[in-house]
Write a protein that holds these residues in place. Structure first.
Motif, PDB file in Angstrom:
ATOM      1  N   VAL A   1       0.822  -1.209   0.000  1.00 21.63           N
ATOM      2  CA  VAL A   1       0.000   0.000   0.000  1.00 21.63           C
ATOM      3  C   VAL A   1       0.857   1.261   0.000  1.00 21.63           C
ATOM      4  O   VAL A   1       0.432   2.309  -0.504  1.00 21.63           O
ATOM      5  N   GLU A   2       2.062   1.165   0.507  1.00 23.27           N
ATOM      6  CA  GLU A   2       2.960   2.334   0.512  1.00 23.27           C
ATOM      7  C   GLU A   2       3.252   2.825  -0.892  1.00 23.27           C
ATOM      8  O   GLU A   2       3.448   4.029  -1.106  1.00 23.27           O
ATOM      9  N   ASP A   3       3.280   1.915  -1.861  1.00 24.04           N
ATOM     10  CA  ASP A   3       3.535   2.329  -3.244  1.00 24.04           C
ATOM     11  C   ASP A   3       2.453   3.275  -3.760  1.00 24.04           C
ATOM     12  O   ASP A   3       2.739   4.204  -4.516  1.00 24.04           O
ATOM     13  N   PHE A   4       1.214   3.039  -3.350  1.00 25.71           N
ATOM     14  CA  PHE A   4       0.127   3.923  -3.779  1.00 25.71           C
ATOM     15  C   PHE A   4       0.265   5.301  -3.142  1.00 25.71           C
ATOM     16  O   PHE A   4      -0.041   6.317  -3.772  1.00 25.71           O
ATOM     17  N   LEU A   5       0.706   5.338  -1.901  1.00 26.16           N
ATOM     18  CA  LEU A   5       0.903   6.631  -1.236  1.00 26.16           C
ATOM     19  C   LEU A   5       1.998   7.432  -1.925  1.00 26.16           C
ATOM     20  O   LEU A   5       1.827   8.618  -2.222  1.00 26.16           O
ATOM     21  N   PHE A   6       3.133   6.773  -2.181  1.00 23.50           N
ATOM     22  CA  PHE A   6       4.206   7.467  -2.888  1.00 23.50           C
ATOM     23  C   PHE A   6       3.782   7.867  -4.293  1.00 23.50           C
ATOM     24  O   PHE A   6       4.113   8.963  -4.761  1.00 23.50           O
ATOM     25  N   GLY A   7       3.058   7.007  -4.979  1.00 20.55           N
ATOM     26  CA  GLY A   7       2.583   7.339  -6.321  1.00 20.55           C
ATOM     27  C   GLY A   7       1.703   8.573  -6.311  1.00 20.55           C
ATOM     28  O   GLY A   7       1.865   9.477  -7.139  1.00 20.55           O
ATOM     29  N   PHE A   8       0.765   8.626  -5.368  1.00 25.80           N
ATOM     30  CA  PHE A   8      -0.099   9.801  -5.233  1.00 25.80           C
ATOM     31  C   PHE A   8       0.735  11.049  -4.998  1.00 25.80           C
ATOM     32  O   PHE A   8       0.542  12.081  -5.655  1.00 25.80           O
ATOM     33  N   ALA A   9       1.660  10.970  -4.051  1.00 24.54           N
ATOM     34  CA  ALA A   9       2.466  12.139  -3.700  1.00 24.54           C
ATOM     35  C   ALA A   9       3.333  12.602  -4.872  1.00 24.54           C
ATOM     36  O   ALA A   9       3.409  13.805  -5.152  1.00 24.54           O
ATOM     37  N   LEU A  10       3.965  11.675  -5.561  1.00 23.73           N
ATOM     38  CA  LEU A  10       4.854  12.048  -6.658  1.00 23.73           C
ATOM     39  C   LEU A  10       4.102  12.660  -7.831  1.00 23.73           C
ATOM     40  O   LEU A  10       4.484  13.718  -8.347  1.00 23.73           O
ATOM     41  N   VAL A  11       3.037  12.017  -8.256  1.00 19.99           N
ATOM     42  CA  VAL A  11       2.273  12.536  -9.392  1.00 19.99           C
ATOM     43  C   VAL A  11       1.624  13.873  -9.026  1.00 19.99           C
ATOM     44  O   VAL A  11       1.661  14.826  -9.813  1.00 19.99           O
ATOM     45  N   THR A  12       1.072  13.955  -7.844  1.00 22.72           N
ATOM     46  CA  THR A  12       0.427  15.201  -7.415  1.00 22.72           C
ATOM     47  C   THR A  12       1.435  16.339  -7.304  1.00 22.72           C
ATOM     48  O   THR A  12       1.159  17.461  -7.718  1.00 22.72           O
ATOM     49  N   ALA A  13       2.620  16.059  -6.763  1.00 23.71           N
ATOM     50  CA  ALA A  13       3.654  17.096  -6.651  1.00 23.71           C
ATOM     51  C   ALA A  13       4.044  17.636  -8.019  1.00 23.71           C
ATOM     52  O   ALA A  13       4.188  18.849  -8.201  1.00 23.71           O
TER      53      ALA A  13
END
Length: 110
Positions: free
Chosen positions: A81-93
């Motif tokens: 699930v951590e991959d989804f959190l990082f994915g959200f943060a990276l794409v959103t940033a």
């Protein structure tokens, strides 16, 4: 579920909080209010599931995570699930950076 592992989980959660706070307090682009943003995130999520699912599948992993550094929650296809959190943060940033740059260019033309 390993609750002692914060090596990957804590930075993933922190990345989401930092990006959301940056939008809310500093950038104020209004990105989160746009349907196009959420549609973009759904598209990214779809591809992330396909690619990340292939890379992290437990029956033949290409990417292996130390179980001591993740919560151990995996969904779907064994994706931490951590991959989804990082994915959200990276794409959103990235999208926030692009949006803020666009807003500054528009302001400079006025």
């Amino acid at each position: 579920m390993n609750l002692t592992g914060v090596g990957y989980t804590l930075p993933a959660l922190a990345a989401v909080v930092v990006v959301c706070l940056a939008e809310r307090t500093l950038l104020r682009t209004g990105l989160f209010r746009r349907p196009a943003y959420w549609l973009t995130m759904l598209i990214v999520l779809g591809f992330q599931i396909l690619v990340d699912g292939w890379l992290t599948r437990l029956d033949a992993p290409i990417v292996v995570y130390n179980p001591e550094h993740i919560l151990g929650l995996r969904f779907p296809w064994d994706i931490p699930v951590e991959d989804f959190l990082f994915g959200f943060a990276l794409v959103t940033a990235v999208l926030l950076g692009w949006e803020r740059t666009l807003q500054r260019q528009v302001e400079a033309r006025r």
